[in-house]
Design a protein around this motif. Structure first.
Motif, PDB file in Angstrom:
ATOM      1  N   LEU A 126     129.348  52.650 -10.188  1.00  0.00           N
ATOM      2  CA  LEU A 126     129.685  52.751 -11.623  1.00  0.00           C
ATOM      3  C   LEU A 126     130.631  51.627 -12.057  1.00  0.00           C
ATOM      4  O   LEU A 126     130.552  51.129 -13.178  1.00  0.00           O
ATOM      5  CB  LEU A 126     130.296  54.117 -11.936  1.00  0.00           C
ATOM      6  CG  LEU A 126     129.370  55.313 -11.651  1.00  0.00           C
ATOM      7  CD1 LEU A 126     130.109  56.632 -11.794  1.00  0.00           C
ATOM      8  CD2 LEU A 126     128.170  55.279 -12.600  1.00  0.00           C
ATOM      9  N   PHE A 161     128.798  59.496 -14.533  1.00  0.00           N
ATOM     10  CA  PHE A 161     129.825  60.474 -14.167  1.00  0.00           C
ATOM     11  C   PHE A 161     131.151  59.904 -14.675  1.00  0.00           C
ATOM     12  O   PHE A 161     131.360  58.696 -14.608  1.00  0.00           O
ATOM     13  CB  PHE A 161     129.860  60.632 -12.634  1.00  0.00           C
ATOM     14  CG  PHE A 161     130.845  61.665 -12.169  1.00  0.00           C
ATOM     15  CD1 PHE A 161     130.468  62.996 -12.036  1.00  0.00           C
ATOM     16  CD2 PHE A 161     132.167  61.323 -11.892  1.00  0.00           C
ATOM     17  CE1 PHE A 161     131.387  63.964 -11.623  1.00  0.00           C
ATOM     18  CE2 PHE A 161     133.084  62.283 -11.484  1.00  0.00           C
ATOM     19  CZ  PHE A 161     132.687  63.600 -11.348  1.00  0.00           C
ATOM     20  N   SER A 163     133.910  58.720 -13.922  1.00  0.00           N
ATOM     21  CA  SER A 163     134.712  58.213 -12.801  1.00  0.00           C
ATOM     22  C   SER A 163     136.040  57.648 -13.315  1.00  0.00           C
ATOM     23  O   SER A 163     136.077  56.830 -14.240  1.00  0.00           O
ATOM     24  CB  SER A 163     133.929  57.116 -12.078  1.00  0.00           C
ATOM     25  OG  SER A 163     134.804  56.222 -11.425  1.00  0.00           O
ATOM     26  N   VAL A 164     137.115  58.079 -12.659  1.00  0.00           N
ATOM     27  CA  VAL A 164     138.459  57.618 -13.041  1.00  0.00           C
ATOM     28  C   VAL A 164     138.572  56.114 -12.794  1.00  0.00           C
ATOM     29  O   VAL A 164     138.906  55.336 -13.691  1.00  0.00           O
ATOM     30  CB  VAL A 164     139.528  58.402 -12.236  1.00  0.00           C
ATOM     31  CG1 VAL A 164     140.920  57.853 -12.500  1.00  0.00           C
ATOM     32  CG2 VAL A 164     139.457  59.887 -12.564  1.00  0.00           C
ATOM     33  N   GLU A 189     141.326  61.639 -17.680  1.00  0.00           N
ATOM     34  CA  GLU A 189     142.535  61.989 -16.918  1.00  0.00           C
ATOM     35  C   GLU A 189     143.789  61.381 -17.569  1.00  0.00           C
ATOM     36  O   GLU A 189     143.721  60.307 -18.190  1.00  0.00           O
ATOM     37  CB  GLU A 189     142.392  61.449 -15.482  1.00  0.00           C
ATOM     38  CG  GLU A 189     141.816  62.415 -14.464  1.00  0.00           C
ATOM     39  CD  GLU A 189     140.361  62.786 -14.685  1.00  0.00           C
ATOM     40  OE1 GLU A 189     139.708  62.250 -15.596  1.00  0.00           O
ATOM     41  OE2 GLU A 189     139.858  63.644 -13.931  1.00  0.00           O
TER      42      GLU A 189
END
Ligand code: UD1
Length: 419
Positions: A126, A161, A163-164, A189
């Motif tokens: 990603l 997704f 993803s952080v 987050e």
């Protein structure tokens, strides 16, 4: 190699202050190179992962100096390399976070595949997909990811997704891209918001950080800034759980209560009394709590980084709880170690069934990753007898002065060399 030796069974009591967030500090340190000047960062936790990130920055020509009060100065004026070696990148997963900033600042980067906790495959597709969409030409050469871009151009990027790390890397590259970038299905987050706030302090234009759609309007240059990172919600949560597990009475200070709500909501559901203030949470536990079911999810769901510590708490609760881990595919390595201490945990695929016991007993165990190590510390503090935890270098990656903070709360824990 060192180990922790814990003489368990003592209720924790007193006040503990949370340090700066590791997972906010890492992308912010990486992004500090974007300004090309002298950035002053406060509330940076002195952890081995942070030192590794600073070593990476030094290796590419940045001046890095630690000073009192958790302050770090990064001088990126003489940034002179775009190559991150295997030795450095392999030390931590977060090493990959320099990719976006280096690409934006120098137009090219070569970085060896990242290391980090062995909790799953942890692909980087990603990150690659996002940076490629911004115009980078990316290839894999002998274990290194090599990316080049004459210029980065803003675009729409949908993450499969949230993803952080990918959100952070793309955001840190897009701030200097030509035009606007929109990241859809972005991670929400708190650490994403903190990075965005830091980038904006340097002059970036970012809108919607903390929601699933982030818009970044590229600027030509960023200026140096002073910034203080948020406190560590995972460290905070670990102390709250340790207090509850030992039937203690502990106030955790320097906390952002909204960011630990996914945990405190579960603790309340377990019947653990909590006093939640503006910047503190106090646990007043008599050691009686009942089991709940947990499912890890992206924020604001229950954090995967609290799953292992919660497993230790459920192992001591009344009744049976089911934990479902949806973020990482191999994150139950603490289960077999907790079993050595008498815990009853059955793992099947992505779920663990934890049957609570009245007490655990001290044993020789091994920290297999950072949060698994924290779970063993919590179990050791609550257990009857002595616990020895080996491979604590994992724990040192995420907890500042752990044994000192716990000793202040009345725990009997010390560090010894392992022979
Ligand atoms: C960050 C945190 C870590 C935390 C995790 C999830 C840092 C330094 N680490 O890790 O402590 O546990 O968020 O909250 O901030 N994935 C892909 N392809 C990618 C990237 C990720 O498939 O390119 C998958 C991962 O394998 C994993 C899931 O997405 O299953 C979540 O990963 P991600 O959110 O990227 O976590 P990290 O940024 O690595």
């Amino acid at each position: 190699m060192e180990k922790f030796v814990i003489c368990g069974g003592k209720s924790l009591c007193g006040t503990v202050s949370v340090s700066g967030s590791k997972n906010a500090a890492l992308p912010i340190l990486a992004a500090s190179i974007l300004s090309g000047g002298r950035v002053v960062l406060d509330n940076i936790p002195r952890l081995s992962d942070v030192v590794s990130m600073c070593d990476i920055l030094s290796s590419i020509g940045c001046g890095v100096s630690f000073s009192a009060g958790d302050r770090v100065l990064i001088d990126a004026t003489r940034l002179n390399s775009n190559v991150i070696s295997y030795q450095l990148a392999g030390r931590l997963r977060g090493s990959f976070l320099v990719m976006g900033p280096l690409l934006a600042r120098l137009g090219s980067v070569s970085i060896s595949m990242p290391g980090g906790c062995p909790i799953g495959a942890r692909p980087i597709d990603l990150h690659i997909k996002g940076l490629a969409a911004l115009g980078a030409c990316i290839e894999n050469r002998q274990g290194s990811v090599v990316a080049k871009a004459k210029k980065l151009v803003g675009t729409k990027i949908y993450l499969d997704f949230p993803s952080v790390g990918a959100t952070e890397n793309i955001m840190s590259a897009a701030v200097l891209a030509e035009g606007a970038t929109v990241i859809e299905n972005a991670a929400v987050e708190p650490e994403i918001v903190d990075l965005a706030n830091f980038l904006c302090a340097m002059g970036a234009n970012i809108f919607g950080a903390g929601t699933d759609t982030i818009k970044i309007e590229g600027v030509k240059i960023l200026k140096p800034a002073n910034y203080s990172v948020i406190s560590d919600r995972i460290e905070a949560g670990s102390y709250l759980i340790a207090a509850a597990a030992t039937g203690g009475c502990v106030t955790v200070q320097n906390i952002l209560p909204d960011y630990v709500k996914p945990l405190t909501a579960k603790m309340k559901e377990m019947g653990i009394p909590l006093d939640i203030g503006e910047n503190y949470i106090a646990v007043n536990s008599e050691g009686n709590f009942h089991a709940v079911d947990i499912k890890t999810l992206p924020f604001p769901g229950f954090p995967t980084d609290m799953q292992a510590q919660m497993t230790a708490l459920l192992a001591l609760s009344e009744g049976t709880g089911i934990i479902t881990e949806t973020i990482f595919e191999n994150r139950f390595m603490h289960a077999s170690e907790l079993a050595r201490m008498g815990a009853s945990i059955k793992v099947a695929g992505r779920s663990a069934v934890v049957e609570g016991k009245k007490a655990l007993t001290g044993a020789k165990v091994k920290a297999t990753d950072l949060r698994a190590g924290a779970a063993l510390v919590i179990a050791g503090l609550a257990a009857r007898g002595d616990t020895e935890i080996s491979d604590i270098y994992h724990i040192d990656r995420g907890y500042v002065a752990l044994e000192q903070k716990l000793t202040q709360l009345g725990a009997d824990i010390h560090r010894e060399a392992e022979h």
